[in-house]
Structure formats: C-alpha cells, structure tokens
Scaffold this active site. Sequence first.
Site, mmCIF file in Angstrom:
data_model
loop_
_atom_site.group_PDB
_atom_site.id
_atom_site.type_symbol
_atom_site.label_atom_id
_atom_site.label_comp_id
_atom_site.label_asym_id
_atom_site.label_seq_id
_atom_site.Cartn_x
_atom_site.Cartn_y
_atom_site.Cartn_z
ATOM 1 C CE LYS A 37 -0.307 -0.511 5.015
ATOM 2 N NZ LYS A 37 -1.083 -1.114 6.105
ATOM 3 N NE ARG A 135 -6.995 -0.382 10.104
ATOM 4 C CZ ARG A 135 -5.737 -0.436 9.667
ATOM 5 N NH1 ARG A 135 -4.981 0.649 9.688
ATOM 6 N NH2 ARG A 135 -5.220 -1.557 9.232
ATOM 7 C CE1 TYR A 260 12.333 31.418 4.935
ATOM 8 C CE2 TYR A 260 12.388 29.023 4.706
ATOM 9 C CZ TYR A 260 12.278 30.291 4.139
ATOM 10 O OH TYR A 260 12.111 30.417 2.789
ATOM 11 C CG MET A 309 9.059 23.406 -0.018
ATOM 12 S SD MET A 309 8.032 24.405 -1.096
ATOM 13 C CE MET A 309 7.031 25.303 0.059
HETATM 14 C C1 LIG Z 1 -0.280 -2.028 6.738
HETATM 15 C C2 LIG Z 1 -0.789 -3.356 7.162
HETATM 16 C C3 LIG Z 1 0.090 -4.433 7.347
HETATM 17 C C4 LIG Z 1 1.599 -4.297 7.263
HETATM 18 O O1 LIG Z 1 2.077 -3.745 8.482
HETATM 19 P P1 LIG Z 1 3.634 -3.542 8.783
HETATM 20 O O2 LIG Z 1 3.653 -3.105 10.200
HETATM 21 O O3 LIG Z 1 4.124 -2.478 7.868
HETATM 22 O O4 LIG Z 1 4.288 -4.852 8.557
HETATM 23 C C5 LIG Z 1 -0.457 -5.678 7.607
HETATM 24 N N1 LIG Z 1 -1.796 -5.824 7.732
HETATM 25 C C6 LIG Z 1 -2.661 -4.804 7.590
HETATM 26 C C7 LIG Z 1 -4.125 -5.058 7.736
HETATM 27 C C8 LIG Z 1 -2.192 -3.536 7.312
HETATM 28 O O5 LIG Z 1 -3.058 -2.521 7.200
#
Ligand SMILES: *Cc1c(COP(=O)(O)O)cnc(C)c1O
Length: 367
Positions: A37, A135, A260, A309
């Site tokens: 992802k 979640r 800055y 930036m």
């Molecule tokens: C992002 C995610 C993972 C991977 O998690 P890591 O800590 O990066 O290994 C696995 N399962 C779900 C459901 C996730 O959302």
Amino acid sequence: MPVSPPRAWAEIDLSAMRHNLEVAREAGGSAIMAVVKAGAYGHGLEEVARFLAGCGIEFFGVANVGEARRIAEAGVDTRIYLLGPTWEGEREEIVARGWTPCLSNVEEAAHFDALATAAGKRLRVHLAVDTGMGRGGFVAAELPGVTDKLASFPGLEIEGVGSHLPSADEDEEFTRGQIASFREVIDLLGGTERFRYIHLLNSAGLLGYERGSCNLVRPGLMLYGISPLPAMQGRLKNVMTLKSRVTLVRTLPAGHGVSYGRQFITTRPTRVATIGIGYGDGYPRHVSGHGPEIFLRGRRFPILGRVTMDQLMADVTDAPDVGAGDEVEMFGANIPVAEVAAKAGTIPWEILTGITPRVVRCHCGTP
Ligand SMILES: *Cc1c(COP(=O)(O)O)cnc(C)c1O
C-alpha cells in the site's frame, strides 16, 4: 539536450528487498501477502510489484482499488487483497477484476454476493475479525449469529479469515492475548480446516511471535528493511537510500543566523554546506532542532537550523574537502530512517510514505 542528474533521489535496492522477503518467509514459515500500500511504502508501486511477483508470493496487500488497478495494469497477475473495508461504489470493479476483499458485516457480504451472482462468478473473500484493532471487521461476539448466513451466499467463497495486531511492537502481553483470542475465533468458526488462508501477523507480529495457526503472513515495513522491533534490525537489509547533493559551500562569520526563524546562530566561523533537499521532498521539517545529521564523504555532519522546503544547511567546518556536487545520504544504511523518524517525533512508516513524487526513484539490484 543534456539532462541533468536529479537533485534528490531515492536509490532502491531490490536485492536487499529479496533478502528481507526471505527473512519474512523463514520467520513466518508460511505463504506471503506482501503489503505494498501507499506506493509500496514510497518505494514505487509498479516496480516493487513486478519485482515481488517474480519472487513468488501469494498476494499483494493494498489499501484501495486505485492501488489494485495500478498493479493489475502493470501486467502483474498475482492475487490482490484489499486490506480495509470497501464501500458500495468500489465493489463492481472488485468483482469484475476478481480482487479479494475482506468483509466486516453481512450487508457487505450480501452486496458482493449479489454482484458476483449477477456476473456469473464466485468471488473469493476473507472474513475480517476485529480482535482489538478497532478499525474494521466483525467483532468476535457477533460471529456465532452470522456464520451460517455468510456460508449461504452462493456467489461467495469464504476462503480466508484475518485479523490485525495494533500493538505487536509495543505491548507483548496484549498481543499474546490477542493471538489466543484469534485462535478461539477460528475454533468458533469451525476450525482451521475451514479456511485456506488464516492471517494475523504484520512485520512486528511475525518477527516477534509464533505464527500459531496462521498460514499466511502480511509483512510490510520489514520488506523495506526496517524492523519495528529494534532487536531484529540486524536481520534485515536497508532498501531505500534517500540522497541529495551539496549545491553550495560557504564560510559564514560567527554570530550569523542560519535558516528561517534564526533558530541557529553560528558561534565560530562556520563552513556551511547548502543541500538540495527539504520538506517538499518529504524529508521531515520536524527534525529541526532535534539533532538531525546527514552522511557525506564517509561521516556524519549536523543539520543547522530549520529544514526548508527545498534546501537545508549542514555544518561541514571540520571537512575542508566537502564541495558542491558531493552526494549526501539523508537516510539509508548509515543513517537509519528510524533515527530520522524518532527525531521528527514520528514513525518510519510515515517518513517512507511521505517521500514526495519530486524525488526520483531509482531501482537497482534486479537480476
Ligand atoms: C499495513 C498493514 C500491514 C503491514 O504492516 P507492517 O507493520 O508495515 O508490517 C499488515 N496488515 C494490515 C491489515 C495492514 O493494514
């Protein structure tokens, strides 16, 4: 027309990624869902997907249909699993493409069933069970009332069951309890034989715990070379090196402000290197004032004042050989991204996924 080299770039070592995948395979002792992802955690979705597909994995785990589509359109035919819930408007495409969703309630299941039946298909789906993440997924207590209903949908094949660990790198006792309750859920659902795939472990889970009844693991961060459990870091190889270049070196007199807000004032004549990367590239501005360093010509140098930036400044007084054009490592094998994240008050996942499109990704290490 000559083309100049990039100002800021990320070198991505795919052979190191292959090593980390093998560590995941050994530790998990099972099939792999590679979590890609957020553009493969900033490493380039298509390139990483093509590479990992060639390493023989079972699934790609993605956040949404946009990512799933990009993988499919990159010509990769490894199965794709959607890690979170889906909403109505996405489901027709999911069914048409044969991606694998996880289900959080009966309405979702019924909608997928209707779409699959209308398309003359049987869609493989997984049950998501909420054992503590809060979640998505079915809460364990509601499962006894719905399993028969789920099994009765002709358009669905309940191929797997999964859950997610919220605290595998922070709370061992809670996590052990969670692993035990996931096991109870599976028994409640009819036992391990009922499912082809059973999955729970993310990187921290698979590096730190027994796999128990799981036969599929979902590593993300560790594939990219970072262990959420510092004790296991030595087993992984660094994948991304974020680099830039010195664009200017000057000597400022004592008492001169740098950047800055003039948070840093020189206390001696100071050789200051200006470097062509900043928060516009995803290097976090929040490190400012927390002792951030860069790596250049084999050693570390402190960043002075605030990250801007597009540029930042470093004190190279002690290295008269440093000059414009020199390559700089912002993080990588010499400065762990976890160190940068800690100084910015965040986590390595956020730093990696925050590297912006302006940073050119260069992939190497492919056969
Ligand atoms: C992002 C995610 C993972 C991977 O998690 P890591 O800590 O990066 O290994 C696995 N399962 C779900 C459901 C996730 O959302």
